[in-house]
Design an enzyme around this catalytic site. Structure first.
Site: not given
Ligand code: ARG
Length: 461
Positions: A282, A295, A161, A288
């Site tokens: 970024s 992804e 979980h 970043k």
């Protein structure tokens, strides 16, 4: 009578020319030219078999092979002129062959139809793709084994979980991914058995009246056998659907793997360092470092599973035998193979550069009461029923939460308030090292077991 469609191969029966838009609408050459090499390979085998059976002369066969070899060169060098008027890869190549060698070119299609031809081309194409995919999959598996070996005793929290559950080793976690990919590799080889069957000779749908030898053609093309039913051979694309289903499963596995890499490289987890070469910055936020590769792979899993749905729906409701619907099989199939190869390749290149942040992994297990089950098991060994032990440990965890301490940091006296069965020896069970080392049965997370699993896997590869 003049043939209004004299530029088309099969149209003497038509009194009107094809509508200009319909010509473009029905053409597939823009995408099926990708199977040119397979089309030529199939045609050379077909002509060889026709001559072997006395249906073509040896001279005709030689002309055909010479012409097709020249065409293969033209295509490779980018000199070949593809024409929408010739509709597809098959007719383009055949028309060029006739230009080059004359009458023998017109004989190539004896005892054959584009229906068995296209089915053969797709199977040859897929057979080749499966080999490329398997090679990338094997590279990835080796990369995972190497990383697992370096981390056989790296302790981290295991999750259920997405909550800290029990301590595990990072090597063990990686070997879970290895197992998934093993099943994927097995499925890939299994679907190859059904891909590698030869449709040629089925002709349009009913076979052919020429005395052909389908075993000969199958042997020439390296197929395991000729297909058993001509109608089935030209119509079903189940082998392509099966391949796409296997590809979808691999992509779903990579997508789950991606999700973990993305989470682990976040500041919140901070379990791994992703290689700079596989990340981007970024355009606005200077701090970043985005995990682009995982992804993108996660995103591409949607596209491949979408192709699986396309192919299933394409097949649904098609009566026997060939229908033009089947021309729609190619784009999803090509994109599935391309996407899968690229994703596997990116992963195989990336995994060797992933660095485990061992301290952070260790501390995550420490913070989350990961050894709570070990304390319960300890009480059970001392004679307490498991449900009662569960209750006792729940109380101890609550004290830990209230006082900001891990179970191993609570004093013996305090623990004994929960149960008199607890002695000094409890602390060896409350350490993360003790917890993982105890799980040494086959399939367990103990470093020794993980090392053995890696050795077994290496031997099997
Ligand atoms: N371009 C066609 C396809 O992709 C080749 C087979 C055409 N056969 C036919 N009877 N129209 O399926």
């Amino acid at each position: 009578m003049t043939n209004v469609n004299s530029d088309k191969l099969s149209s003497a029966r038509f009194a009107e020319a094809t509508d200009a838009f319909v010509e473009v609408f029905t053409a597939s050459v823009d995408f099926d030219q990708r199977m040119a090499a397979q089309d030529i390979q199939g045609s050379i085998a077909h002509a060889t078999m026709l001559a072997y059976c006395g249906i073509l002369t040896d001279a005709e066969r030689d002309d055909i092979i010479r012409g097709l070899t020249q065409i293969a060169g033209e295509i490779e060098r980018g000199e070949f002129v593809w024409s929408i008027k010739q509709e597809d890869v098959h007719m383009n190549i055949e028309a060029r062959l006739t230009d080059l060698i004359g009458i023998a070119g017109k004989k190539l299609h004896t005892g054959r139809s584009r229906n068995d031809q296209v089915a053969t081309d797709i199977r040859l194409y897929l057979r080749h793709e499966v080999q490329q995919i398997s090679a990338q999959l094997t590279r990835l598996q080796h990369a995972i084994l190497d990383l697992a070996e370096q981390n056989a005793d790296t302790i981290m929290s295991g999750f259920t979980h997405l909550q800290v559950a029990q301590p595990i080793t990072f090597g063990h976690h990686l070997m879970a991914w290895f197992e998934m990919l093993c099943r994927d590799a097995e499925r890939l080889q299994d679907c190859l058995k059904r891909i590698n069957v030869m449709p040629l000779g089925a002709a349009a749908l009913a076979g052919t009246s020429y005395p052909i030898d389908r075993y000969k053609t199958a042997e020439l093309l390296g197929f395991s056998r000729p297909s058993a039913n001509s109608l089935d051979s030209v119509s079903d694309r189940d082998f392509a659907i099966e391949f796409t289903a296997v590809a979808s499963l691999i992509m779903i596995h990579l997508s789950r793997f991606s999700e973990e890499l993305i989470l682990w490289s976040s500041a919140q987890f901070d379990f791994i360092d992703m290689p700079d070469a596989f990340c981007t910055g970024s355009s606005i936020m200077p701090q970043k470092k985005n995990p682009d590769v995982p992804e993108l792979v996660r995103g591409k899993s949607g596209r491949v599973t979408g192709h699986l749905m396309s192919l299933l729906m394409l097949m649904k409701s098609q009566p026997l035998a060939y229908n033009k619907d089947n021309q729609e099989d190619k784009e999803p199939l090509f994109d599935t193979a391309d996407t899968l190869i690229n994703c596997l390749r990116a992963y195989a290149d990336m995994i060797p550069h992933i660095k485990a942040k061992k301290d952070n992994m260790y501390n995550s297990a420490k913070r989350g009461f990961a050894t709570a089950t070990d304390l319960a098991d300890y009480l059970v060994r001392k004679g307490m029923a498991f449900r009662d032990a569960h209750e006792v440990v729940g109380l101890a965890v609550r004290l830990g939460i209230e006082t900001g301490r891990d179970l191993s940091e609570i004093s013996l006296a305090e623990l004994q308030n929960f149960s008199a069965l607890i002695n000094e020896d409890v602390f060896s069970y409350l350490t993360l090292e003790g917890s993982v080392a105890a799980r040494k049965h086959i399939g367990g997370t103990a470093p020794e077991t993980v090392k053995a699993a890696i050795a077994t896997a290496r031997a099997a590869m």
